[in-house]
Write a protein that holds these residues in place. Sequence first.
Motif, PDB file in Angstrom:
ATOM      1  N   UNK A  27       0.856  -1.185   0.000  1.00  0.00           N
ATOM      2  CA  UNK A  27       0.000   0.000   0.000  1.00  0.00           C
ATOM      3  C   UNK A  27       0.897   1.241   0.000  1.00  0.00           C
ATOM      4  N   UNK A  28       1.301   1.671  -1.168  1.00  0.00           N
ATOM      5  CA  UNK A  28       2.283   2.746  -1.272  1.00  0.00           C
ATOM      6  C   UNK A  28       1.680   4.147  -1.144  1.00  0.00           C
ATOM      7  N   UNK A  29       0.370   4.278  -1.240  1.00  0.00           N
ATOM      8  CA  UNK A  29      -0.216   5.620  -1.236  1.00  0.00           C
ATOM      9  C   UNK A  29      -0.257   6.245   0.158  1.00  0.00           C
ATOM     10  N   UNK A  30      -1.020   5.658   1.060  1.00  0.00           N
ATOM     11  CA  UNK A  30      -1.182   6.297   2.366  1.00  0.00           C
ATOM     12  C   UNK A  30      -0.944   5.366   3.545  1.00  0.00           C
ATOM     13  N   UNK A  31      -0.802   4.105   3.317  1.00  0.00           N
ATOM     14  CA  UNK A  31      -0.560   3.173   4.410  1.00  0.00           C
ATOM     15  C   UNK A  31      -1.791   2.865   5.235  1.00  0.00           C
ATOM     16  N   UNK A  32      -2.965   3.011   4.649  1.00  0.00           N
ATOM     17  CA  UNK A  32      -4.200   2.779   5.397  1.00  0.00           C
ATOM     18  C   UNK A  32      -4.375   1.314   5.779  1.00  0.00           C
ATOM     19  N   UNK A  33      -3.951   0.410   4.920  1.00  0.00           N
ATOM     20  CA  UNK A  33      -4.120  -1.017   5.217  1.00  0.00           C
ATOM     21  C   UNK A  33      -3.328  -1.396   6.462  1.00  0.00           C
ATOM     22  N   UNK A  34      -2.109  -0.910   6.569  1.00  0.00           N
ATOM     23  CA  UNK A  34      -1.286  -1.200   7.745  1.00  0.00           C
ATOM     24  C   UNK A  34      -1.909  -0.678   9.022  1.00  0.00           C
ATOM     25  N   UNK A  35      -2.475   0.526   8.965  1.00  0.00           N
ATOM     26  CA  UNK A  35      -3.127   1.096  10.148  1.00  0.00           C
ATOM     27  C   UNK A  35      -4.371   0.311  10.537  1.00  0.00           C
ATOM     28  N   UNK A  36      -5.131  -0.140   9.541  1.00  0.00           N
ATOM     29  CA  UNK A  36      -6.335  -0.932   9.827  1.00  0.00           C
ATOM     30  C   UNK A  36      -5.955  -2.257  10.471  1.00  0.00           C
ATOM     31  N   UNK A  37      -4.951  -2.936   9.907  1.00  0.00           N
ATOM     32  CA  UNK A  37      -4.512  -4.218  10.470  1.00  0.00           C
ATOM     33  C   UNK A  37      -3.967  -4.021  11.878  1.00  0.00           C
ATOM     34  N   UNK A  38      -3.200  -2.966  12.097  1.00  0.00           N
ATOM     35  CA  UNK A  38      -2.671  -2.686  13.431  1.00  0.00           C
ATOM     36  C   UNK A  38      -3.796  -2.419  14.425  1.00  0.00           C
ATOM     37  N   UNK A  39      -4.806  -1.672  14.017  1.00  0.00           N
ATOM     38  CA  UNK A  39      -5.945  -1.396  14.895  1.00  0.00           C
ATOM     39  C   UNK A  39      -6.699  -2.679  15.240  1.00  0.00           C
ATOM     40  N   UNK A  40      -6.891  -3.551  14.261  1.00  0.00           N
ATOM     41  CA  UNK A  40      -7.574  -4.825  14.521  1.00  0.00           C
ATOM     42  C   UNK A  40      -6.764  -5.675  15.495  1.00  0.00           C
ATOM     43  N   UNK A  41      -5.454  -5.706  15.339  1.00  0.00           N
ATOM     44  CA  UNK A  41      -4.612  -6.472  16.256  1.00  0.00           C
ATOM     45  C   UNK A  41      -4.685  -5.928  17.682  1.00  0.00           C
ATOM     46  N   UNK A  42      -4.640  -4.613  17.822  1.00  0.00           N
ATOM     47  CA  UNK A  42      -4.700  -4.005  19.157  1.00  0.00           C
ATOM     48  C   UNK A  42      -6.043  -4.288  19.815  1.00  0.00           C
ATOM     49  N   UNK A  43      -7.124  -4.140  19.067  1.00  0.00           N
ATOM     50  CA  UNK A  43      -8.454  -4.425  19.620  1.00  0.00           C
ATOM     51  C   UNK A  43      -8.564  -5.898  19.998  1.00  0.00           C
ATOM     52  N   UNK A  44      -8.040  -6.785  19.164  1.00  0.00           N
ATOM     53  CA  UNK A  44      -8.062  -8.212  19.479  1.00  0.00           C
ATOM     54  C   UNK A  44      -7.302  -8.544  20.755  1.00  0.00           C
ATOM     55  N   UNK A  45      -6.147  -7.927  20.932  1.00  0.00           N
ATOM     56  CA  UNK A  45      -5.363  -8.174  22.150  1.00  0.00           C
ATOM     57  C   UNK A  45      -6.097  -7.632  23.375  1.00  0.00           C
ATOM     58  N   UNK A  46      -6.689  -6.455  23.255  1.00  0.00           N
ATOM     59  CA  UNK A  46      -7.428  -5.889  24.387  1.00  0.00           C
ATOM     60  C   UNK A  46      -8.626  -6.760  24.772  1.00  0.00           C
ATOM     61  N   UNK A  47      -9.343  -7.287  23.789  1.00  0.00           N
ATOM     62  CA  UNK A  47     -10.460  -8.180  24.075  1.00  0.00           C
ATOM     63  C   UNK A  47      -9.964  -9.455  24.746  1.00  0.00           C
ATOM     64  N   UNK A  48      -8.857 -10.007  24.244  1.00  0.00           N
ATOM     65  CA  UNK A  48      -8.298 -11.222  24.830  1.00  0.00           C
ATOM     66  C   UNK A  48      -7.896 -10.995  26.295  1.00  0.00           C
ATOM     67  N   UNK A  49      -7.231  -9.893  26.560  1.00  0.00           N
ATOM     68  CA  UNK A  49      -6.804  -9.595  27.924  1.00  0.00           C
ATOM     69  C   UNK A  49      -8.016  -9.386  28.827  1.00  0.00           C
ATOM     70  N   UNK A  50      -9.038  -8.702  28.342  1.00  0.00           N
ATOM     71  CA  UNK A  50     -10.241  -8.474  29.139  1.00  0.00           C
ATOM     72  C   UNK A  50     -10.942  -9.787  29.469  1.00  0.00           C
TER      73      UNK A  50
END
Length: 61
Positions: A27-50
């Motif tokens: 994703x050479x334009x704005x890097x939106x895919x990387x940010x979306x994947x990172x956000x999904x990973x963070x939310x997944x980890x927070x749900x797992x910890x909770x």
Amino acid sequence: MNASGYIFYIVFVIPLIAAMVWLMRQDKKKGKIGLIVLAVLVVGVLIYVYLNRDALNGVRP
């Protein structure tokens, strides 16, 4: 760190990092895919910890 920690890093962490770098380079334009994947990973980890907060604190059911 014991052997199971090294196996975890080899099997899960290194491929995840490699996949993230590859995905962000695609994703050479704005890097939106990387940010979306990172956000999904963070939310997944927070749900797992909770959901496993008692197990992580050493409390047995």
